[in-house]
Design an enzyme around this catalytic site. Structure first.
Site, PDB file in Angstrom:
ATOM      1  CD  GLU A  28      -2.846  -1.549   2.150  1.00 34.56           C
ATOM      2  OE1 GLU A  28      -2.963  -0.525   3.063  1.00 34.56           O
ATOM      3  OE2 GLU A  28      -3.409  -2.471   2.180  1.00 34.56           O
ATOM      4  CB  SER A 169      -5.825  -7.031  17.225  1.00 38.69           C
ATOM      5  OG  SER A 169      -7.008  -7.601  18.119  1.00 38.69           O
ATOM      6  CB  THR A 170      -5.363  -1.992  14.106  1.00 40.47           C
ATOM      7  OG1 THR A 170      -5.965  -1.496  15.211  1.00 40.47           O
ATOM      8  CG2 THR A 170      -6.918  -2.191  13.326  1.00 40.47           C
ATOM      9  CB  SER A 171      -0.567  -1.300  13.421  1.00 37.69           C
ATOM     10  OG  SER A 171      -0.320  -2.236  12.430  1.00 37.69           O
ATOM     11  CD  GLU A 182      -7.982   1.314   4.147  1.00 39.10           C
ATOM     12  OE1 GLU A 182      -8.055   0.919   5.078  1.00 39.10           O
ATOM     13  OE2 GLU A 182      -7.392   1.005   3.163  1.00 39.10           O
TER      14      GLU A 182
END
Lengths: 315, 313
Positions: A28, A169-171, A182
């Site tokens: 990305e 559970s994101t960074s 995003e």
């Protein structure tokens, strides 16, 4: 999080330590490019009274220009993973998650970073989207309100993922105030100038907000229009689990637009239309995101909701 | 006016998908044709092949090396050792199945399905200036209304031709490239365009074999002149600019000297210098590693004769 109510405002600590994560998914490219730029020269992201750290979270994935090496880093910050023993035997991204938790956390402790911005791209036509993990994070709500006003008439929508089962559970969840950014549509491995510059502008306003807050500015109560995640819709599949249809041309690229019962939703490879048969109108997003084929998701449905943010000022 | 040409029926065609494992239209097209058991029309036998199955499974362009660069005569005949990459071995298998390249046993036409992240609509790519591919191009272009249809003619002798479609008899073959589509994604509109182009190809073959005469004429095509890399930092070799917003998505739109081509991360515009040319494959994701930001091409007019099948007495 230390806060108290004084004079009807929520009083919060200054946000002194801020991180900007790029490359959580190594293909990305906007976030990878911006963070690399700022690691070399951080002038653009400096603000008075704030330490802002640009950081590449998944360097091996970035090097290979792939989403992840062993497992999705942006799903890896579970309590089990963060406390798992095993060191070098753990999957690469679990090791990274533990390392990131050491540097920027520990998650849910008073030592955690105040704010983490996690930069992502999507192949979906979502435009600029801010992702919120809690409807009670008044600091984040105020920040998002500030950003939306600052970039108007250009738009930036807010996606709220507070769903008990679909939340992940994101960074960025290591921080007290996690902010997902995003921007799409952009193919994986590609850098589009307009997408890159849009992300850059949003971060500029986000950092301005933090600087103003730390200087003592009070932000009055406000309402933030958001889209709350309801459910994940998979592609139609056959008995062997193979996909048998594609997002319908009428739905493709229509993120955030109403999907009504009876509207076309999928088109089979031999040309038949499959329609949406939900009970009411929903607002789909993450429509046809490349990375979600393996996560059994063609799109998510959302409903519109006005979130109320209390006034905030620093303690 | 060119002399009419007559030739034997074209009875064997190959449709290949997944030559790059993450270019999804071709993968799903081949799978659907296999599911529907499409192996012939009245006069044409159709072989459908998933060219790079391991890359398709992993949803990657390739595992070790780009399969679509493995088909030169030299690579097809080099000795195989333990260290020969997967794709070189696979190229041999495909050559045996659909070729051998340059022999009378090869399929009459090889059609290889690709996607690009560039805004190229439907684009046919072929090597040889044979009448068959020109007629098919002309036929598709006259019938398709859902997207612009263009062609690129590769100026290489067949022995040096490196891609899969050169394996067909006399090098007769074409890639059908449809974009824009991200890797790993299937868009219905792009799939539908690809399907229409494949169906029209088979329709043309069927008509030819049934005795139709296709009138000669002229078509416009593009031939590559050179490619342009991204501006890079001289020490780290990192890219320092993105394709300029005014060039992005403007494949096949004439680029004139002074037109912007890159916008650097520090805000400077880099402009095109030199002759007027047509940009293509603008911001194709697989070309970053090949050091290509875009190709530049000139337009040519190709003339072709009327064509019909030789009647057996």
């Amino acid at each position: 999080m230390s806060s108290s109510s004084c004079n009807n405002s929520a009083c919060l600590n200054e946000a002194r330590r801020v991180a900007i994560f790029g490359g959580t998914h190594g293909n990305e490219m906007s976030g990878v490019t911006l963070v690399n730029l700022w690691v070399k020269n951080s002038a653009e992201i400096q603000r008075k009274g704030v330490e802002t750290k640009p950081f590449i979270t998944n360097p091996k994935a970035v090097e290979k220009c792939t989403r992840y090496v062993d497992t999705d880093l942006n799903r890896a910050f579970t309590p089990e993973n963060l406390s798992a023993p095993g060191g070098d035997n753990l999957p690469y991204e679990v090791q990274r998650a533990q390392e990131i938790n050491r540097i920027f956390g520990p998650k849910e402790s008073p030592d955690a970073y105040d704010v983490i911005f996690d930069l992502h791209n999507t192949t979906s036509n979502m435009g600029c989207t801010l992702i919120l993990e809690s409807s009670k994070d008044h600091f984040n709500l105020q920040m998002m309100h500030y950003i939306k006003k600052a970039i108007a008439p250009a738009s930036c929508l807010v996606l709220l993922n507070e769903h008990p089962l679909l939340k992940y559970s994101t960074s960025r969840s290591v921080a007290k105030h996690p902010v997902g950014l995003e921007v799409g549509p952009q193919p994986q491995g590609v850098l589009r100038s307009n997408i890159f510059e849009a992300m850059r502008v949003i971060l500029k306003h986000a950092l301005d907000f933090i600087e103003l807050f730390n200087e003592g500015m009070e932000f009055p109560p406000c309402t933030v229009e958001a889209f709350r995640v309801l459910e994940r819709i998979d592609y139609p599949r056959d008995a062997n689990g193979n996909i048998i249809a594609m997002v319908h041309p009428n739905l493709q690229d229509c993120d955030w637009e109403p999907l009504n019962p009876g509207d076309p939703m999928f088109q089979t490879f031999d040309g038949k239309t499959i329609r949406y048969h939900g009970s009411g109108t929903v607002y789909p997003t993450f429509i046809n995101e490349a990375a979600y084929y393996e996560k059994q998701q063609a799109f998510v449905t959302t409903r519109r909701e006005a979130l109320v943010a209390s006034a905030i000022r620093k303690i | 006016m060119m002399e009419p040409v007559s030739l034997p029926p074209l009875s064997r065609v190959a449709i290949c998908g997944g030559t790059h494992g993450n270019e999804m239209s071709g993968v799903y097209m081949v799978r659907e044709m296999q599911k529907q058991k499409v192996h012939r029309t009245e006069s044409v036998s159709i072989t459908t092949v998933l060219s790079n199955p391991r890359a398709v499974d992993a949803c990657r362009r390739y595992m070790e090396t780009d399969l679509n660069r493995c088909f030169t005569d030299a690579l097809l005949s080099a000795p195989i050792t333990d260290s020969t990459p997967y794709e070189l071995r696979r190229a041999r298998e495909l050559n045996a199945q659909l070729g051998p390249k340059g022999s009378p046993e090869a399929v009459d036409l090889l059609c290889d399905l690709h996607n690009t992240t560039a805004n190229m609509g439907v684009c046919l790519i072929f090597y040889s200036l044979d009448w068959i591919t020109l007629h098919i191009y002309n036929y598709i272009q006259s019938k398709m209304t859902s997207a612009p249809v263009r062609a690129i003619q590769m100026d290489l002798p067949i022995s040096e031709a490196y891609s899969l479609e050169s394996v067909g008899k006399h090098g007769i073959g074409k890639s059908i490239e449809v974009g824009p589509q991200p890797t790993g994604v299937t868009r219905a509109d792009i799939f539908n365009m690809m399907k229409e182009a494949v169906d029209l190809t088979l329709e043309w073959l069927q008509k030819l074999n049934s005795g139709s005469t296709f009138e000669g004429g002229e078509v416009e095509a593009y031939t590559l002149v050179k490619s342009v890399d991204y501006p890079r930092d001289p020490t780290t070799n990192d890219i320092t600019a993105a394709i300029h917003p005014q060039l992005q998505d403007n494949d096949f739109k004439l680029l004139k000297p002074g037109d912007p081509i890159f916008l650097s991360f520090s805000g400077e515009t880099v402009k095109h210098e030199g002759e007027e040319l047509y940009p293509l494959f603008v911001n194709e994701c697989a070309y970053y590693e090949k050091k290509i930001a875009f190709h530049l091409a000139k337009k040519v007019t190709l003339t072709f004769p009327s064509i019909s099948v030789r009647k057996e007495d």
